[in-house]
Design a protein around this motif. Sequence first.
Motif, PDB file in Angstrom:
ATOM      1  N   GLY A 154      13.049  13.972  14.405  1.00 14.99           N
ATOM      2  CA  GLY A 154      13.142  14.354  12.990  1.00 14.99           C
ATOM      3  C   GLY A 154      11.768  14.483  12.344  1.00 14.99           C
ATOM      4  O   GLY A 154      11.521  15.401  11.551  1.00 14.99           O
ATOM      5  N   GLY A 155      10.874  13.581  12.693  1.00 12.18           N
ATOM      6  CA  GLY A 155       9.525  13.632  12.115  1.00 12.18           C
ATOM      7  C   GLY A 155       8.778  14.881  12.556  1.00 12.18           C
ATOM      8  O   GLY A 155       8.076  15.518  11.764  1.00 12.18           O
ATOM      9  N   GLN A 156       8.965  15.237  13.836  1.00 11.96           N
ATOM     10  CA  GLN A 156       8.318  16.457  14.338  1.00 11.96           C
ATOM     11  C   GLN A 156       8.924  17.687  13.677  1.00 11.96           C
ATOM     12  O   GLN A 156       8.206  18.610  13.285  1.00 11.96           O
ATOM     13  CB  GLN A 156       8.480  16.530  15.862  1.00 11.96           C
ATOM     14  N   GLN A 157      10.254  17.693  13.536  1.00 11.43           N
ATOM     15  CA  GLN A 157      10.902  18.851  12.894  1.00 11.43           C
ATOM     16  C   GLN A 157      10.415  19.012  11.455  1.00 11.43           C
ATOM     17  O   GLN A 157      10.184  20.126  10.981  1.00 11.43           O
ATOM     18  CB  GLN A 157      12.423  18.679  12.906  1.00 11.43           C
ATOM     19  N   GLN A 158      10.252  17.893  10.765  1.00 14.86           N
ATOM     20  CA  GLN A 158       9.794  18.000   9.378  1.00 14.86           C
ATOM     21  C   GLN A 158       8.357  18.502   9.324  1.00 14.86           C
ATOM     22  O   GLN A 158       7.992  19.266   8.434  1.00 14.86           O
ATOM     23  CB  GLN A 158       9.951  16.641   8.651  1.00 14.86           C
ATOM     24  N   ARG A 159       7.538  18.109  10.285  1.00 18.35           N
ATOM     25  CA  ARG A 159       6.163  18.623  10.316  1.00 18.35           C
ATOM     26  C   ARG A 159       6.147  20.121  10.599  1.00 18.35           C
ATOM     27  O   ARG A 159       5.328  20.857  10.038  1.00 18.35           O
ATOM     28  CB  ARG A 159       5.342  17.843  11.347  1.00 18.35           C
ATOM     29  N   VAL A 160       7.071  20.591  11.443  1.00 21.75           N
ATOM     30  CA  VAL A 160       7.189  22.037  11.669  1.00 21.75           C
ATOM     31  C   VAL A 160       7.619  22.730  10.366  1.00 21.75           C
ATOM     32  O   VAL A 160       7.099  23.792  10.005  1.00 21.75           O
ATOM     33  CB  VAL A 160       8.188  22.358  12.804  1.00 21.75           C
ATOM     34  N   ALA A 161       8.552  22.099   9.655  1.00 25.96           N
ATOM     35  CA  ALA A 161       9.026  22.694   8.391  1.00 25.96           C
ATOM     36  C   ALA A 161       7.867  22.811   7.389  1.00 25.96           C
ATOM     37  O   ALA A 161       7.784  23.793   6.639  1.00 25.96           O
ATOM     38  CB  ALA A 161      10.154  21.850   7.809  1.00 25.96           C
ATOM     39  N   ILE A 162       6.985  21.827   7.388  1.00 26.92           N
ATOM     40  CA  ILE A 162       5.819  21.898   6.495  1.00 26.92           C
ATOM     41  C   ILE A 162       4.900  23.037   6.932  1.00 26.92           C
ATOM     42  O   ILE A 162       4.451  23.843   6.111  1.00 26.92           O
ATOM     43  CB  ILE A 162       5.073  20.544   6.475  1.00 26.92           C
ATOM     44  N   ALA A 163       4.663  23.134   8.237  1.00 23.61           N
ATOM     45  CA  ALA A 163       3.821  24.230   8.748  1.00 23.61           C
ATOM     46  C   ALA A 163       4.437  25.584   8.414  1.00 23.61           C
ATOM     47  O   ALA A 163       3.732  26.523   8.034  1.00 23.61           O
ATOM     48  CB  ALA A 163       3.635  24.083  10.258  1.00 23.61           C
ATOM     49  N   ARG A 164       5.763  25.657   8.522  1.00 20.25           N
ATOM     50  CA  ARG A 164       6.448  26.923   8.226  1.00 20.25           C
ATOM     51  C   ARG A 164       6.253  27.317   6.758  1.00 20.25           C
ATOM     52  O   ARG A 164       6.001  28.480   6.442  1.00 20.25           O
ATOM     53  CB  ARG A 164       7.939  26.794   8.552  1.00 20.25           C
ATOM     54  N   ALA A 165       6.360  26.340   5.875  1.00 21.77           N
ATOM     55  CA  ALA A 165       6.151  26.637   4.452  1.00 21.77           C
ATOM     56  C   ALA A 165       4.704  27.058   4.204  1.00 21.77           C
ATOM     57  O   ALA A 165       4.427  27.988   3.437  1.00 21.77           O
ATOM     58  CB  ALA A 165       6.513  25.425   3.602  1.00 21.77           C
ATOM     59  N   LEU A 166       3.768  26.393   4.878  1.00 27.50           N
ATOM     60  CA  LEU A 166       2.348  26.701   4.667  1.00 27.50           C
ATOM     61  C   LEU A 166       1.968  28.086   5.195  1.00 27.50           C
ATOM     62  O   LEU A 166       1.005  28.688   4.725  1.00 27.50           O
ATOM     63  CB  LEU A 166       1.471  25.647   5.341  1.00 27.50           C
ATOM     64  N   ALA A 167       2.742  28.582   6.155  1.00 25.06           N
ATOM     65  CA  ALA A 167       2.429  29.872   6.767  1.00 25.06           C
ATOM     66  C   ALA A 167       2.463  31.005   5.748  1.00 25.06           C
ATOM     67  O   ALA A 167       1.836  32.049   5.943  1.00 25.06           O
ATOM     68  CB  ALA A 167       3.386  30.160   7.916  1.00 25.06           C
ATOM     69  N   MET A 168       3.200  30.810   4.661  1.00 23.20           N
ATOM     70  CA  MET A 168       3.259  31.836   3.618  1.00 23.20           C
ATOM     71  C   MET A 168       2.086  31.721   2.645  1.00 23.20           C
ATOM     72  O   MET A 168       2.021  32.452   1.654  1.00 23.20           O
ATOM     73  CB  MET A 168       4.586  31.745   2.864  1.00 23.20           C
ATOM     74  N   GLU A 169       1.188  30.784   2.917  1.00 25.08           N
ATOM     75  CA  GLU A 169       0.020  30.560   2.071  1.00 25.08           C
ATOM     76  C   GLU A 169       0.388  30.396   0.600  1.00 25.08           C
ATOM     77  O   GLU A 169      -0.106  31.118  -0.273  1.00 25.08           O
ATOM     78  CB  GLU A 169      -1.004  31.683   2.291  1.00 25.08           C
ATOM     79  N   PRO A 170       1.251  29.422   0.333  1.00 24.98           N
ATOM     80  CA  PRO A 170       1.701  29.198  -1.047  1.00 24.98           C
ATOM     81  C   PRO A 170       0.588  28.613  -1.908  1.00 24.98           C
ATOM     82  O   PRO A 170      -0.352  28.014  -1.393  1.00 24.98           O
ATOM     83  CB  PRO A 170       2.833  28.183  -0.876  1.00 24.98           C
ATOM     84  N   LYS A 171       0.730  28.796  -3.198  1.00 22.87           N
ATOM     85  CA  LYS A 171      -0.217  28.193  -4.146  1.00 22.87           C
ATOM     86  C   LYS A 171       0.178  26.771  -4.486  1.00 22.87           C
ATOM     87  O   LYS A 171      -0.626  25.982  -4.940  1.00 22.87           O
ATOM     88  CB  LYS A 171      -0.269  29.017  -5.435  1.00 22.87           C
ATOM     89  N   VAL A 172       1.472  26.490  -4.329  1.00 20.23           N
ATOM     90  CA  VAL A 172       1.966  25.155  -4.646  1.00 20.23           C
ATOM     91  C   VAL A 172       3.038  24.796  -3.622  1.00 20.23           C
ATOM     92  O   VAL A 172       3.747  25.673  -3.106  1.00 20.23           O
ATOM     93  CB  VAL A 172       2.505  25.106  -6.103  1.00 20.23           C
ATOM     94  N   MET A 173       3.119  23.515  -3.304  1.00 21.17           N
ATOM     95  CA  MET A 173       4.135  23.042  -2.363  1.00 21.17           C
ATOM     96  C   MET A 173       5.043  22.033  -3.065  1.00 21.17           C
ATOM     97  O   MET A 173       4.566  21.083  -3.692  1.00 21.17           O
ATOM     98  CB  MET A 173       3.469  22.363  -1.163  1.00 21.17           C
ATOM     99  N   LEU A 174       6.342  22.255  -2.936  1.00 21.70           N
ATOM    100  CA  LEU A 174       7.337  21.348  -3.508  1.00 21.70           C
ATOM    101  C   LEU A 174       8.008  20.589  -2.358  1.00 21.70           C
ATOM    102  O   LEU A 174       8.421  21.203  -1.374  1.00 21.70           O
ATOM    103  CB  LEU A 174       8.401  22.143  -4.270  1.00 21.70           C
TER     104      LEU A 174
END
Length: 255
Positions: A154-174
């Motif tokens: 689960g911890g690894q999956q959540q880290r992938v989910a964070i990387a996936r969100a960051l891949a869009m180069e967001p200005k803010v992360m929720l």
Amino acid sequence: MAPTTLLDISEVHKFYANHHVLQGVSLQVPEGTVACLLGPSGSGKSTLLRCINHLESIDAGRITMDGTTLAYEERNGQMHQRPRAKVDKQRQDIGMVFQHFNLFPHYTVLQNITLAPSLLKKASKAKATARALELLEKVGLADKRNAYPSSLSGGQQQRVAIARALAMEPKVMLFDEPTSALDPELVGEVLKVMKDLAAGGMTMIVVTHEMSFAREVADSVVVMDGGVIIESGTPAAIFDNPQQERTRDFLRHVR
Ligand code: ADP
Ligand code: MG
């Protein structure tokens, strides 16, 4: 010079049928800062994040990101919904990580991360892959690039989910309770990634019950109850000297 406000939430109201779930929420998040959002279950924290990212529409008020109103535009003194394509474009600037990671089970880790940039940003395959590998390095999972989500903790999956969100180069992360579904021994590795992200200057709103994380990482702590912000301030102010009885009550229950 004070940092500029990146996210400006002003007098936001939200109803679900007759249920007035957000009752005039205002919050400014300066660029490069972390706001931790606390409050009892049902207080409206998830709804607020979902409104910011426009998974839900708001019924009154205004959310401005980097000087541009989200989802609405003013014409002739009136607010009008922006066209869908424009809203989707705006939403790309806002990364979101949920309690349940929602990775695509039939895609590898790498494919999970490159999918959205390839589709939405029209990034070349080579560029999307290079960026994804960089992000996997950052979250400590470069060796898992070809793994499928089901083979990860689960911890690894959540880290992938964070990387996936960051891949869009967001200005803010929720982040909406990103560690609540994890076994206790896996919480630390996810919080560490979030801490690194904050240290790197990412603007973040984090709904969490991890009080030590909030104390250490937050620039501001915001307490919600009953659809309003009842109190906000520095971690020291909120944790050591809360002004509201409801804040004290909440803190007694989570400590
Ligand atoms: P929190 O995240 O602080 O626990 P939520 O934002 O999930 O709170 O919920 C706030 C209130 O809105 C709750 O009373 C919840 O039952 C209600 N609510 C949340 N989502 C919906 C929905 N999709 N439809 C109707 N009511 C909802
Ligand atoms: Mg919630």
